[in-house]
Scaffold this motif. Structure first.
Motif, PDB file in Angstrom:
ATOM      1  N   ASP A  26    -174.130  12.472 -72.420  1.00  0.00           N
ATOM      2  CA  ASP A  26    -174.304  13.491 -73.457  1.00  0.00           C
ATOM      3  C   ASP A  26    -175.745  13.988 -73.506  1.00  0.00           C
ATOM      4  OD1 ASP A  26    -171.632  13.402 -74.486  1.00  0.00           O
ATOM      5  OD2 ASP A  26    -172.126  11.547 -75.529  1.00  0.00           O
ATOM      6  N   ARG A  27    -176.676  13.056 -73.440  1.00  0.00           N
ATOM      7  CA  ARG A  27    -178.096  13.445 -73.510  1.00  0.00           C
ATOM      8  C   ARG A  27    -178.497  14.286 -72.304  1.00  0.00           C
ATOM      9  NH1 ARG A  27    -178.046   8.148 -75.617  1.00  0.00           N
ATOM     10  NH2 ARG A  27    -178.582   7.197 -73.615  1.00  0.00           N
ATOM     11  N   LEU A  28    -177.990  13.926 -71.121  1.00  0.00           N
ATOM     12  CA  LEU A  28    -178.331  14.691 -69.927  1.00  0.00           C
ATOM     13  C   LEU A  28    -177.737  16.098 -69.990  1.00  0.00           C
ATOM     14  CD1 LEU A  28    -179.650  14.814 -67.157  1.00  0.00           C
ATOM     15  CD2 LEU A  28    -177.572  13.797 -66.186  1.00  0.00           C
ATOM     16  N   ILE A  29    -176.498  16.222 -70.445  1.00  0.00           N
ATOM     17  CA  ILE A  29    -175.892  17.554 -70.592  1.00  0.00           C
ATOM     18  C   ILE A  29    -176.721  18.413 -71.530  1.00  0.00           C
ATOM     19  CG2 ILE A  29    -173.886  18.800 -71.504  1.00  0.00           C
ATOM     20  CD1 ILE A  29    -172.168  16.385 -70.579  1.00  0.00           C
ATOM     21  N   LEU A  30    -177.113  17.859 -72.667  1.00  0.00           N
ATOM     22  CA  LEU A  30    -177.914  18.627 -73.639  1.00  0.00           C
ATOM     23  C   LEU A  30    -179.264  19.014 -73.046  1.00  0.00           C
ATOM     24  CD1 LEU A  30    -177.086  16.612 -76.885  1.00  0.00           C
ATOM     25  CD2 LEU A  30    -176.422  18.979 -76.383  1.00  0.00           C
ATOM     26  N   ASP A  31    -179.895  18.115 -72.311  1.00  0.00           N
ATOM     27  CA  ASP A  31    -181.198  18.433 -71.718  1.00  0.00           C
ATOM     28  C   ASP A  31    -181.063  19.517 -70.648  1.00  0.00           C
ATOM     29  OD1 ASP A  31    -182.399  16.608 -73.357  1.00  0.00           O
ATOM     30  OD2 ASP A  31    -182.631  15.044 -71.829  1.00  0.00           O
ATOM     31  N   GLU A  32    -180.040  19.421 -69.796  1.00  0.00           N
ATOM     32  CA  GLU A  32    -179.841  20.425 -68.748  1.00  0.00           C
ATOM     33  C   GLU A  32    -179.481  21.784 -69.347  1.00  0.00           C
ATOM     34  OE1 GLU A  32    -180.204  20.343 -65.475  1.00  0.00           O
ATOM     35  OE2 GLU A  32    -180.762  18.236 -65.290  1.00  0.00           O
ATOM     36  N   ALA A  33    -178.837  21.775 -70.512  1.00  0.00           N
ATOM     37  CA  ALA A  33    -178.399  23.019 -71.133  1.00  0.00           C
ATOM     38  C   ALA A  33    -179.468  23.657 -72.014  1.00  0.00           C
ATOM     39  CB  ALA A  33    -177.152  22.765 -71.974  1.00  0.00           C
ATOM     40  N   ALA A  34    -180.549  22.941 -72.297  1.00  0.00           N
ATOM     41  CA  ALA A  34    -181.527  23.417 -73.277  1.00  0.00           C
ATOM     42  C   ALA A  34    -182.090  24.797 -72.929  1.00  0.00           C
ATOM     43  CB  ALA A  34    -182.651  22.402 -73.434  1.00  0.00           C
ATOM     44  N   ALA A  35    -182.527  24.975 -71.690  1.00  0.00           N
ATOM     45  CA  ALA A  35    -183.107  26.266 -71.300  1.00  0.00           C
ATOM     46  C   ALA A  35    -182.046  27.360 -71.293  1.00  0.00           C
ATOM     47  CB  ALA A  35    -183.756  26.156 -69.925  1.00  0.00           C
ATOM     48  N   LEU A  36    -180.818  27.023 -70.931  1.00  0.00           N
ATOM     49  CA  LEU A  36    -179.737  28.006 -70.881  1.00  0.00           C
ATOM     50  C   LEU A  36    -179.317  28.452 -72.275  1.00  0.00           C
ATOM     51  CD1 LEU A  36    -177.606  26.148 -68.187  1.00  0.00           C
ATOM     52  CD2 LEU A  36    -178.908  28.255 -67.823  1.00  0.00           C
ATOM     53  N   LEU A 110    -170.345  23.755 -72.429  1.00  0.00           N
ATOM     54  CA  LEU A 110    -170.715  22.358 -72.211  1.00  0.00           C
ATOM     55  C   LEU A 110    -169.437  21.536 -72.161  1.00  0.00           C
ATOM     56  CD1 LEU A 110    -173.736  21.927 -74.682  1.00  0.00           C
ATOM     57  CD2 LEU A 110    -173.668  22.974 -72.401  1.00  0.00           C
ATOM     58  N   LEU A 111    -169.334  20.684 -71.160  1.00  0.00           N
ATOM     59  CA  LEU A 111    -168.087  19.967 -70.897  1.00  0.00           C
ATOM     60  C   LEU A 111    -168.372  18.525 -70.517  1.00  0.00           C
ATOM     61  CD1 LEU A 111    -165.022  19.724 -70.097  1.00  0.00           C
ATOM     62  CD2 LEU A 111    -165.662  20.709 -67.876  1.00  0.00           C
ATOM     63  N   ARG A 112    -167.716  17.581 -71.220  1.00  0.00           N
ATOM     64  CA  ARG A 112    -167.668  16.204 -70.741  1.00  0.00           C
ATOM     65  C   ARG A 112    -166.561  16.139 -69.703  1.00  0.00           C
ATOM     66  NH1 ARG A 112    -170.547  11.453 -72.375  1.00  0.00           N
ATOM     67  NH2 ARG A 112    -169.198  10.528 -70.793  1.00  0.00           N
ATOM     68  N   LEU A 113    -166.914  15.778 -68.480  1.00  0.00           N
ATOM     69  CA  LEU A 113    -165.940  15.783 -67.396  1.00  0.00           C
ATOM     70  C   LEU A 113    -164.775  14.830 -67.705  1.00  0.00           C
ATOM     71  CD1 LEU A 113    -168.375  15.811 -64.387  1.00  0.00           C
ATOM     72  CD2 LEU A 113    -166.650  17.566 -64.858  1.00  0.00           C
ATOM     73  N   VAL A 137    -171.383  26.850 -66.709  1.00  0.00           N
ATOM     74  CA  VAL A 137    -170.717  25.625 -67.161  1.00  0.00           C
ATOM     75  C   VAL A 137    -171.615  24.446 -66.832  1.00  0.00           C
ATOM     76  CG1 VAL A 137    -168.663  24.180 -67.003  1.00  0.00           C
ATOM     77  CG2 VAL A 137    -168.473  26.669 -66.713  1.00  0.00           C
ATOM     78  N   VAL A 138    -171.937  23.654 -67.851  1.00  0.00           N
ATOM     79  CA  VAL A 138    -172.712  22.429 -67.661  1.00  0.00           C
ATOM     80  C   VAL A 138    -171.779  21.266 -67.963  1.00  0.00           C
ATOM     81  CG1 VAL A 138    -174.762  21.120 -68.331  1.00  0.00           C
ATOM     82  CG2 VAL A 138    -174.823  23.632 -68.338  1.00  0.00           C
ATOM     83  N   ALA A 139    -171.341  20.589 -66.907  1.00  0.00           N
ATOM     84  CA  ALA A 139    -170.316  19.554 -67.023  1.00  0.00           C
ATOM     85  C   ALA A 139    -170.881  18.230 -66.547  1.00  0.00           C
ATOM     86  CB  ALA A 139    -169.093  19.933 -66.190  1.00  0.00           C
ATOM     87  N   GLY A 140    -170.803  17.216 -67.380  1.00  0.00           N
ATOM     88  CA  GLY A 140    -171.425  15.952 -67.004  1.00  0.00           C
ATOM     89  C   GLY A 140    -170.582  14.741 -67.346  1.00  0.00           C
ATOM     90  N   GLY A 141    -170.973  13.619 -66.776  1.00  0.00           N
ATOM     91  CA  GLY A 141    -170.284  12.367 -67.040  1.00  0.00           C
ATOM     92  C   GLY A 141    -171.058  11.197 -66.475  1.00  0.00           C
ATOM     93  N   ARG A 142    -170.486  10.028 -66.623  1.00  0.00           N
ATOM     94  CA  ARG A 142    -171.072   8.814 -66.076  1.00  0.00           C
ATOM     95  C   ARG A 142    -170.723   8.718 -64.594  1.00  0.00           C
ATOM     96  NH1 ARG A 142    -174.898   6.501 -68.575  1.00  0.00           N
ATOM     97  NH2 ARG A 142    -174.157   4.341 -68.505  1.00  0.00           N
ATOM     98  N   LEU A 143    -171.676   8.299 -63.785  1.00  0.00           N
ATOM     99  CA  LEU A 143    -171.468   8.254 -62.331  1.00  0.00           C
ATOM    100  C   LEU A 143    -170.244   7.448 -61.941  1.00  0.00           C
ATOM    101  CD1 LEU A 143    -175.131   7.762 -61.065  1.00  0.00           C
ATOM    102  CD2 LEU A 143    -173.717   9.816 -60.824  1.00  0.00           C
ATOM    103  N   LYS A 144    -169.974   6.362 -62.649  1.00  0.00           N
ATOM    104  CA  LYS A 144    -168.847   5.502 -62.269  1.00  0.00           C
ATOM    105  C   LYS A 144    -167.503   6.185 -62.478  1.00  0.00           C
ATOM    106  CE  LYS A 144    -168.891   3.118 -66.753  1.00  0.00           C
ATOM    107  NZ  LYS A 144    -169.050   1.792 -67.415  1.00  0.00           N
ATOM    108  N   VAL A 172    -174.901  15.705 -63.847  1.00  0.00           N
ATOM    109  CA  VAL A 172    -174.356  16.959 -64.353  1.00  0.00           C
ATOM    110  C   VAL A 172    -174.022  17.878 -63.183  1.00  0.00           C
ATOM    111  CG1 VAL A 172    -175.083  19.119 -65.463  1.00  0.00           C
ATOM    112  CG2 VAL A 172    -175.328  16.956 -66.676  1.00  0.00           C
ATOM    113  N   LEU A 173    -172.895  18.576 -63.282  1.00  0.00           N
ATOM    114  CA  LEU A 173    -172.519  19.643 -62.360  1.00  0.00           C
ATOM    115  C   LEU A 173    -172.681  20.970 -63.099  1.00  0.00           C
ATOM    116  CD1 LEU A 173    -169.180  18.132 -60.961  1.00  0.00           C
ATOM    117  CD2 LEU A 173    -171.519  17.769 -60.128  1.00  0.00           C
TER     118      LEU A 173
END
Length: 376
Positions: A26-36, A110-113, A137-144, A172-173
């Motif tokens: 969640d934190r990474l998605i928000l950070d990647e989306a901040a500028a957008l 913003l999407l949780r994969l 689309v900023v879509a992210g999740g846990r690597l596992k 994030v994708l």
């Protein structure tokens, strides 16, 4: 109170006890989306499959307004509402059904994969078809829980898919430039499949358990349900998924009226369409609900259940315990809960304690079918 991700609560999700309501993804998605997010107008941000509100409320706290949100689980939607009220942000987020109106004109999603590639395909197709032409689309999740197949699904709907650096075991994708049609073409959603051995056609949206198929546990249950279950004017298909049990009961018992419930919006929509395509909509009432809320105490003679035992990717038997207790509440004395479960879970003592005397109806190498009688 000021918004903090760490203050989010998972309630009313039964499996949420002791677990965090937000994480590094969640934190990474928000950070990647901040500028957008900086140049967005009101109503141009859409959030999908946000478990408990981390993405929607994190965006609102950063200044986004008119945020449209869709969460598949009714428990997640209620948690978002409660978290928004505690943070004084309830006026900035609006929960909506999944469909064209949710995504019309969206410039950032913003999407949780989701774990399900079918669910991702349905969401990506809706975004590409109904959002603005410059949507990102900023879509992210846990690597596992991520796979390269997720990149491929997004690439089927978007010209460009970029991948972020990993951080705290999350990634994030970022998808841009929606395509006018899926590449390569594929069947759309929802999809249907006929099962002549059961006499029903199943309809399913992306991500619904077993899709348009019939899982082997449910098949095993239906093999033994037949005339052995109590004769009743009404019955309940609890955690109904695509609605296969509800449709089969209504087809094989022409006087029976069935209530089918599931906390998933996509499951409820699938079960409703399954009832319609089989000509059973007048006798199958489908509801999106947390368990059996809305059904009166001691009102039913028959409840049928194939309990889910995964929460996201993790094994979690608390969901089944919650559903057993709800079934016990709505059963009349002498009514029965018919249940199929993975034998290694050893649910029989729990069923005895929560519902009542439980007999084994059938067992094979993987599954057990039980009937639990509600005592006065």
């Amino acid at each position: 109170m000021p918004f903090e991700l760490g203050a989010l609560r998972r309630h009313p999700d039964v499996e949420g006890r002791g677990l965090e309501a937000s994480d590094a993804a969640d934190r990474l998605i928000l950070d990647e989306a901040a500028a957008l997010s900086a140049g967005l107008g009101d109503g141009e941000l859409v959030v999908l499959d946000d478990a408990y509100g981390a993405l929607a409320l994190g965006s609102a706290a950063a200044g986004a307004r008119g945020i449209r949100v869709h969460q598949d689980l009714v428990t997640g939607e209620r948690a978002l509402a409660a978290n928004a009220a505690r943070a004084d942000l309830d006026g900035e987020v609006r929960s909506m059904p999944l469909g064209p109106e949710l995504l019309a004109g969206a410039r950032l999603v913003l999407l949780r994969l989701p774990r399900s590639l079918d669910r991702l395909d349905e969401l990506a197709g809706l975004i590409a078809s109904h959002a603005a032409s410059d949507v990102v689309v900023v879509a992210g999740g846990r690597l596992k829980h991520m796979s390269l197949s997720m990149n491929e699904v997004l690439a089927a709907w978007f010209e460009r898919v970029d991948v972020s650096h990993a951080r705290q075991k999350s990634r994030v994708l970022i998808a841009r430039a929606p395509l006018p049609h899926r590449r390569p073409p594929a069947l759309g959603w929802p999809r249907g499949e006929r099962h002549d051995d059961l006499g029903v056609t199943l309809v399913a949206h992306g991500g619904v358990f077993a899709g348009t198929g019939v899982d082997i546990g449910t098949r095993f249950l239906l093999e033994h349900l037949g005339d052995a279950a109590p004769d009743a004017a009404t019955a309940v298909d609890l955690a109904c998924g695509s609605g296969v049990v509800a449709a089969w009961l209504a087809r094989t018992r022409p006087a029976l009226r069935v209530t089918a419930t599931d906390r998933s919006a996509s499951a409820a929509a699938s079960a409703r369409q399954t009832a319609e395509v089989n000509g059973l909509a007048d006798r199958v009432d489908v509801r999106q609900a947390d368990g059996l809320e809305g059904i009166s105490d001691a009102s039913e003679r028959l409840v049928v259940l194939n309990p889910p035992f995964h929460s996201d990717a993790a094994l979690h038997t608390g969901i089944a315990a919650h559903l057993f207790a709800d079934a016990a509440r709505v059963l009349v004395p002498g009514g029965e809960l018919w249940c199929v479960w993975n034998s290694h879970l050893r649910y029989r003592p729990l069923l005895e304690r929560v519902v009542g005397p439980t007999r084994q109806v059938a067992r094979n190498a993987k599954f057990t079918v039980t009937a639990s009688e509600r005592t006065a």
